[in-house]
Design a protein around this motif. Structure first.
Motif, PDB file in Angstrom:
ATOM      1  N   VAL A 120      59.272 -19.151  46.637  1.00  0.00           N
ATOM      2  CA  VAL A 120      59.213 -18.655  45.271  1.00  0.00           C
ATOM      3  C   VAL A 120      60.482 -18.942  44.479  1.00  0.00           C
ATOM      4  N   CYS A 121      61.475 -19.566  45.060  1.00  0.00           N
ATOM      5  CA  CYS A 121      62.705 -19.845  44.341  1.00  0.00           C
ATOM      6  C   CYS A 121      62.461 -20.927  43.295  1.00  0.00           C
ATOM      7  N   GLU A 122      63.223 -20.904  42.219  1.00  0.00           N
ATOM      8  CA  GLU A 122      63.043 -21.862  41.134  1.00  0.00           C
ATOM      9  C   GLU A 122      63.835 -23.130  41.418  1.00  0.00           C
ATOM     10  N   ALA A 123      63.222 -24.278  41.120  1.00  0.00           N
ATOM     11  CA  ALA A 123      63.887 -25.558  41.351  1.00  0.00           C
ATOM     12  C   ALA A 123      64.914 -25.820  40.278  1.00  0.00           C
ATOM     13  N   SER A 124      65.790 -26.792  40.533  1.00  0.00           N
ATOM     14  CA  SER A 124      66.865 -27.077  39.593  1.00  0.00           C
ATOM     15  C   SER A 124      66.753 -28.449  38.936  1.00  0.00           C
ATOM     16  N   ASN A 125      66.148 -29.421  39.606  1.00  0.00           N
ATOM     17  CA  ASN A 125      66.107 -30.769  39.044  1.00  0.00           C
ATOM     18  C   ASN A 125      65.378 -30.833  37.715  1.00  0.00           C
ATOM     19  N   LEU A 126      64.372 -30.010  37.524  1.00  0.00           N
ATOM     20  CA  LEU A 126      63.600 -30.024  36.287  1.00  0.00           C
ATOM     21  C   LEU A 126      64.267 -29.257  35.152  1.00  0.00           C
ATOM     22  N   TYR A 148      65.167 -31.271  31.981  1.00  0.00           N
ATOM     23  CA  TYR A 148      64.003 -31.718  31.218  1.00  0.00           C
ATOM     24  C   TYR A 148      63.269 -30.544  30.590  1.00  0.00           C
ATOM     25  N   ARG A 149      63.200 -29.455  31.298  1.00  0.00           N
ATOM     26  CA  ARG A 149      62.583 -28.231  30.769  1.00  0.00           C
ATOM     27  C   ARG A 149      63.320 -27.765  29.516  1.00  0.00           C
ATOM     28  N   ASN A 150      64.649 -27.801  29.560  1.00  0.00           N
ATOM     29  CA  ASN A 150      65.445 -27.370  28.415  1.00  0.00           C
ATOM     30  C   ASN A 150      65.266 -28.289  27.218  1.00  0.00           C
ATOM     31  N   LEU A 151      65.135 -29.597  27.456  1.00  0.00           N
ATOM     32  CA  LEU A 151      64.909 -30.525  26.348  1.00  0.00           C
ATOM     33  C   LEU A 151      63.575 -30.242  25.666  1.00  0.00           C
ATOM     34  N   LEU A 152      62.552 -29.945  26.448  1.00  0.00           N
ATOM     35  CA  LEU A 152      61.254 -29.619  25.860  1.00  0.00           C
ATOM     36  C   LEU A 152      61.332 -28.337  25.043  1.00  0.00           C
ATOM     37  N   MET A 153      62.063 -27.348  25.546  1.00  0.00           N
ATOM     38  CA  MET A 153      62.173 -26.076  24.840  1.00  0.00           C
ATOM     39  C   MET A 153      63.022 -26.207  23.575  1.00  0.00           C
ATOM     40  N   ASN A 213      53.708 -29.340  29.820  1.00  0.00           N
ATOM     41  CA  ASN A 213      53.615 -27.910  29.547  1.00  0.00           C
ATOM     42  C   ASN A 213      53.695 -27.095  30.831  1.00  0.00           C
ATOM     43  N   ALA A 214      53.247 -27.688  31.952  1.00  0.00           N
ATOM     44  CA  ALA A 214      53.321 -26.996  33.236  1.00  0.00           C
ATOM     45  C   ALA A 214      54.761 -26.720  33.650  1.00  0.00           C
ATOM     46  N   MET A 215      55.718 -27.510  33.151  1.00  0.00           N
ATOM     47  CA  MET A 215      57.116 -27.338  33.498  1.00  0.00           C
ATOM     48  C   MET A 215      57.719 -26.085  32.868  1.00  0.00           C
ATOM     49  N   LEU A 216      57.128 -25.608  31.781  1.00  0.00           N
ATOM     50  CA  LEU A 216      57.747 -24.546  30.999  1.00  0.00           C
ATOM     51  C   LEU A 216      57.616 -23.189  31.679  1.00  0.00           C
ATOM     52  N   PRO A 217      58.561 -22.293  31.440  1.00  0.00           N
ATOM     53  CA  PRO A 217      58.426 -20.914  31.945  1.00  0.00           C
ATOM     54  C   PRO A 217      57.197 -20.259  31.332  1.00  0.00           C
ATOM     55  N   ASP A 218      56.631 -19.288  32.029  1.00  0.00           N
ATOM     56  CA  ASP A 218      55.414 -18.639  31.536  1.00  0.00           C
ATOM     57  C   ASP A 218      55.597 -18.052  30.143  1.00  0.00           C
ATOM     58  N   GLY A 219      56.784 -17.530  29.850  1.00  0.00           N
ATOM     59  CA  GLY A 219      57.025 -16.937  28.541  1.00  0.00           C
ATOM     60  C   GLY A 219      57.010 -17.937  27.408  1.00  0.00           C
ATOM     61  N   ASN A 220      57.122 -19.218  27.719  1.00  0.00           N
ATOM     62  CA  ASN A 220      57.113 -20.269  26.702  1.00  0.00           C
ATOM     63  C   ASN A 220      55.813 -21.068  26.696  1.00  0.00           C
ATOM     64  N   LYS A 221      54.866 -20.676  27.535  1.00  0.00           N
ATOM     65  CA  LYS A 221      53.598 -21.397  27.605  1.00  0.00           C
ATOM     66  C   LYS A 221      52.647 -20.920  26.510  1.00  0.00           C
ATOM     67  N   ALA A 222      51.719 -21.799  26.161  1.00  0.00           N
ATOM     68  CA  ALA A 222      50.687 -21.446  25.204  1.00  0.00           C
ATOM     69  C   ALA A 222      49.658 -20.520  25.861  1.00  0.00           C
ATOM     70  N   ALA A 223      48.814 -19.917  25.034  1.00  0.00           N
ATOM     71  CA  ALA A 223      47.871 -18.914  25.522  1.00  0.00           C
ATOM     72  C   ALA A 223      46.900 -19.487  26.552  1.00  0.00           C
ATOM     73  N   GLY A 224      46.503 -20.745  26.392  1.00  0.00           N
ATOM     74  CA  GLY A 224      45.507 -21.325  27.279  1.00  0.00           C
ATOM     75  C   GLY A 224      46.050 -22.028  28.505  1.00  0.00           C
ATOM     76  N   MET A 225      47.368 -22.007  28.696  1.00  0.00           N
ATOM     77  CA  MET A 225      47.957 -22.718  29.819  1.00  0.00           C
ATOM     78  C   MET A 225      48.014 -21.849  31.069  1.00  0.00           C
ATOM     79  N   PRO A 226      47.575 -22.382  32.219  1.00  0.00           N
ATOM     80  CA  PRO A 226      47.692 -21.624  33.462  1.00  0.00           C
ATOM     81  C   PRO A 226      49.152 -21.541  33.909  1.00  0.00           C
ATOM     82  N   GLY A 252      67.610 -39.392  42.382  1.00  0.00           N
ATOM     83  CA  GLY A 252      68.776 -38.553  42.147  1.00  0.00           C
ATOM     84  C   GLY A 252      68.345 -37.369  41.300  1.00  0.00           C
ATOM     85  N   TYR A 253      68.875 -37.310  40.061  1.00  0.00           N
ATOM     86  CA  TYR A 253      68.472 -36.260  39.126  1.00  0.00           C
ATOM     87  C   TYR A 253      67.589 -36.800  38.010  1.00  0.00           C
TER      88      TYR A 253
END
Length: 278
Positions: free
Chosen positions: A24-30, A33-38, A172-185, A221-222
């Motif tokens: 359940v730990c969160e990965a770091s490599n993404l 990229y996650r921050n750029l999307l946000m 969109n799957a990369m994003l934290p749940d709090g930043n996901k759209a209503a229809g995203m799993p 690499g990264y």
């Protein structure tokens, strides 16, 4: 599609992700990229290796009805790998899905692309193609385009669009749940590792509403270089069915390439605006 038809790599991915579900730990490599999307500041260039399924026999490009750019209705895009460009700088955004001359030489066309440019709350949909050696843009008419209103409801329900429907879902799957759209799993990190070819990877999974999806993000690499996913579900006949998707990342940089964030020369803006908006 029967499960036996899936490639060994896809099956191995699903099995590996399922086996590591307790992590359940969160990965770091993404994270980068996650921050750029946000932050909505990026230039992304990618190739969708697995062809999009045909949705209709009509040779028509349809950019409406979905938040992603629906190319499943065009003969020029189905059953072929596509090349896409995404550029975002805040509320200004450009999306392009195209195929090169290798696919269209028999028709005398050098290349073709369907494009969407968002400028604030206005969206311009147009195509770019060659007629012999002449570059042509067609929006509302040949050489001109009128803006339509940004589809806020689609964005809220489906999340930000990233060109193709597959790429839209996987980014969109990369994003934290709090930043996901209503229809995203909800996708959760389940493990990581190294491959014999020197690449490392991170695995995510989602299993809701009777659909299981495993996503693997590959890194050199990264640097994010590839995304692969496998989706499984039970179809109307009660059979196990599924799809797979492979996307090659050519560029994912933090700097928006601003030359894409304006209408190209040769395409006139014919939008009728109120005086207060001009």
């Amino acid at each position: 599609m029967k499960i036996e038809k899936f490639c060994k790599v896809t099956l191995a991915l699903a099995v590996a992700v399922s086996a590591m579900a307790s992590v359940v730990c969160e990965a770091s490599n993404l994270d980068t990229y996650r921050n750029l999307l946000m932050r909505k500041t990026y230039t992304i260039k990618y190739q969708e290796i697995t062809p999009q399924a045909r949705a209709t026999n009509k040779d028509r490009i349809n950019l409406y009805g979905k938040n992603s750019m629906d190319t499943g209705t065009s003969d020029l895009f189905v059953n072929k790998p596509t090349q896409s460009i995404l550029v975002c700088d805040g509320d200004n955004k450009y999306e392009e899905i195209g195929v090169g001359n290798a696919y269209l030489e028999s028709a005398g066309v050098k290349s073709v692309a369907t494009c969407r440019l968002q400028k604030g709350d206005e969206v311009f949909n147009y195509t770019r193609y060659y007629d012999k050696d002449k570059l042509i843009y067609r929006g509302t008419k040949k050489g001109s385009v009128s803006a339509v209103e940004f589809n806020i409801l689609a964005n809220l329900e489906q999340g930000d669009s990233f060109g193709t429907a597959n790429m839209t879902r996987l980014l969109n799957a990369m994003l934290p749940d709090g930043n996901k759209a209503a229809g995203m799993p909800s996708f959760r990190y389940v493990g990581s590792g190294w491959l014999n070819n020197g690449l490392n990877y991170e695995d995510y999974r989602s299993d809701s509403n009777g659909v299981f999806e495993a996503v693997r993000y590959y890194f050199n690499g990264y640097t994010l270089v590839k995304i692969a996913s496998a989706t499984y579900y039970t179809n109307a006949k009660g059979e196990l069915d599924g799809t797979r998707c492979i996307i090659k990342i050519d560029e994912f940089s933090p700097t928006p390439d601003k030359k894409y964030l304006s209408l190209p020369e040769g395409l006139k803006d014919t939008t009728k605006r109120k005086a207060a908006d001009k």
